[in-house]
Design a protein around this motif. Structure first.
Motif, short mmCIF file in Angstrom:
data_model
loop_
_atom_site.label_atom_id
_atom_site.label_comp_id
_atom_site.label_asym_id
_atom_site.label_seq_id
_atom_site.Cartn_x
_atom_site.Cartn_y
_atom_site.Cartn_z
N TYR A 1 0.84 -1.19 0.00
CA TYR A 1 0.00 0.00 0.00
C TYR A 1 0.89 1.25 0.00
O TYR A 1 0.62 2.22 -0.72
N LEU A 2 1.94 1.21 0.82
CA LEU A 2 2.87 2.35 0.85
C LEU A 2 3.53 2.55 -0.50
O LEU A 2 3.67 3.68 -0.99
N THR A 3 3.96 1.44 -1.10
CA THR A 3 4.67 1.53 -2.38
C THR A 3 3.76 2.04 -3.49
O THR A 3 4.16 2.90 -4.28
N VAL A 4 2.54 1.54 -3.53
CA VAL A 4 1.60 1.98 -4.56
C VAL A 4 1.30 3.47 -4.38
O VAL A 4 1.22 4.23 -5.36
N GLY A 5 1.13 3.92 -3.15
CA GLY A 5 0.90 5.33 -2.90
C GLY A 5 2.04 6.19 -3.40
O GLY A 5 1.82 7.26 -4.00
N ALA A 6 3.27 5.73 -3.19
CA ALA A 6 4.43 6.49 -3.66
C ALA A 6 4.49 6.52 -5.19
O ALA A 6 4.74 7.57 -5.79
N GLY B 1 -1.36 5.89 2.61
CA GLY B 1 -1.16 6.98 1.67
C GLY B 1 -0.35 8.13 2.26
O GLY B 1 0.57 8.66 1.62
N VAL B 2 -0.68 8.50 3.50
CA VAL B 2 0.06 9.59 4.16
C VAL B 2 1.52 9.20 4.39
O VAL B 2 2.44 9.98 4.13
N ILE B 3 1.73 7.98 4.86
CA ILE B 3 3.10 7.53 5.15
C ILE B 3 3.92 7.45 3.87
O ILE B 3 5.11 7.81 3.86
N SER B 4 3.32 7.02 2.77
CA SER B 4 4.06 6.95 1.51
C SER B 4 4.53 8.33 1.08
O SER B 4 5.67 8.49 0.61
N VAL C 1 8.49 9.48 0.64
CA VAL C 1 9.02 10.03 -0.61
C VAL C 1 9.67 11.40 -0.36
O VAL C 1 10.72 11.70 -0.92
N ILE C 2 9.06 12.21 0.48
CA ILE C 2 9.65 13.51 0.80
C ILE C 2 11.02 13.32 1.45
O ILE C 2 11.98 14.06 1.16
N GLN C 3 11.14 12.33 2.32
CA GLN C 3 12.40 12.09 3.02
C GLN C 3 13.48 11.54 2.10
O GLN C 3 14.63 11.97 2.14
#
Length: 304
Positions: free
Chosen positions: A42-47, A209-212, A216-218
């Motif tokens: 889920y994190l990866t797809v969001g990114a 979604g928020v964590i992704s 990415v920002i980091q």
């Protein structure tokens, strides 16, 4: 002293991310007794939803090219919809089967999503730049705090406050807490299973979604395995916090994040490559002392 405070800030920022991932895992486990390893994807797809599928190392922007508010909405919505689809297609038909079957299904969903990303984006990491202004430090009471760390801690705190209010002040939130404590008893008292489970997956998608976006920002990079280590750490966090306990998941996330950063900062340089082994060793020691976790739910007490 200044170095210690800086390390502490970095540790709390990382712990905030792990706490959010652990909370997403804990919610789903509480109502389904399922460790959803697809949470990593889920994190990866969001990114990856930030960019248009292309073979280029620096791809064109999709959601990442939108204004901030709209970009956040689109990324979070896409991951939430994905979480709901996987719940409906891959997990709901298997709900009454053996827990091992559900676990295998979560691995199948994970590999399926990874394969989709590889098919559309390729397997090579990509660079992406969003929130470049956040890389500049912020001066707070004479202490220079990285903008990304400050954003991470602020977002995590706000999300945790909103979730606490949701879980304690709303009817569906109370039902979700009851289901997480003892799902069988909650169903006997009239809690709608399908609705509660769908909401748990929706929350896990929102958090994903928020964590992704924060990751990415980091990091400024996209990789098909970028969500694996945060999810592994978060899984350990839910175990040491007390599996099935939502406050325990948050507490465990902060513990694991703080341990990781402090070991990286204070271990001898030649030992730093073994930081992860050190974190997992400390986790094992905690479980040897308190195998039921730091916070035990009433359902867990009955099982013990």
């Amino acid at each position: 002293m200044a170095y210690f405070i800086q390390v502490l800030i970095d540790a709390v920022a990382l712990g905030s991310l792990y706490a959010l991932v652990a909370l997403a895992i804990g919610l789903v486990f509480g109502v389904m007794k399922l460790i959803n390893f697809a949470q990593a994807d889920y994190l990866t797809v969001g990114a990856y939803s930030l960019v248009i599928p292309t073979a280029a190392a620096t791809p064109s922007m999709m959601f990442g090219g939108l204004p901030w508010a709209l970009m956040i909405f689109c990324v979070v919505l896409s991951v939430t919809v994905l979480a709901l689809i996987t719940e409906r297609v891959a997990f709901r038909p298997l709900r009454n089967t053996d827990p091992t079957t559900l676990l295998i299904s979560s691995f199948a969903v994970s590999y399926f999503l990874q394969s989709l990303i590889i098919m559309f984006h390729g397997g090579r990491p990509k660079s992406v730049s969003i929130g470049a202004a956040l890389t500049r430090p912020i001066d707070i009471f004479g202490l220079r705090v990285g903008g990304v760390q400050f954003l991470t801690m602020t977002v995590a705190l706000l999300l945790l406050i909103v979730l606490v209010l949701f879980l304690k002040r709303t009817s569906i939130g109370i039902q979700l807490r009851a289901a997480a404590e003892d799902f069988s008893m909650a169903r006997l008292l009239g809690v709608a299973a399908n609705r509660v489970i769908a909401i748990a997956f929706a929350i896990s998608g929102i958090l994903g979604g928020v964590i992704s976006l924060l990751f990415v920002i980091q990091t400024g990079t996209l990789d098909i395995r970028m969500g694996i280590m945060p999810t592994v750490y978060a899984f350990f966090a839910t175990v040491i916090g007390g599996i099935g306990s939502l406050p325990g998941a948050v507490l465990g996330g902060y513990i694991v994040g703080i341990l990781s950063v402090f070991l990286q900062a204070y271990l001898p340089e030649e030992m730093r490559p073994f930081r992860d082994a050190g974190v997992f060793t400390i986790v094992i020691l905690i479980l040897l002392v308190r195998p039921q976790g730091l916070i035990v739910t009433s359902a867990a007490k009955e099982r013990v």
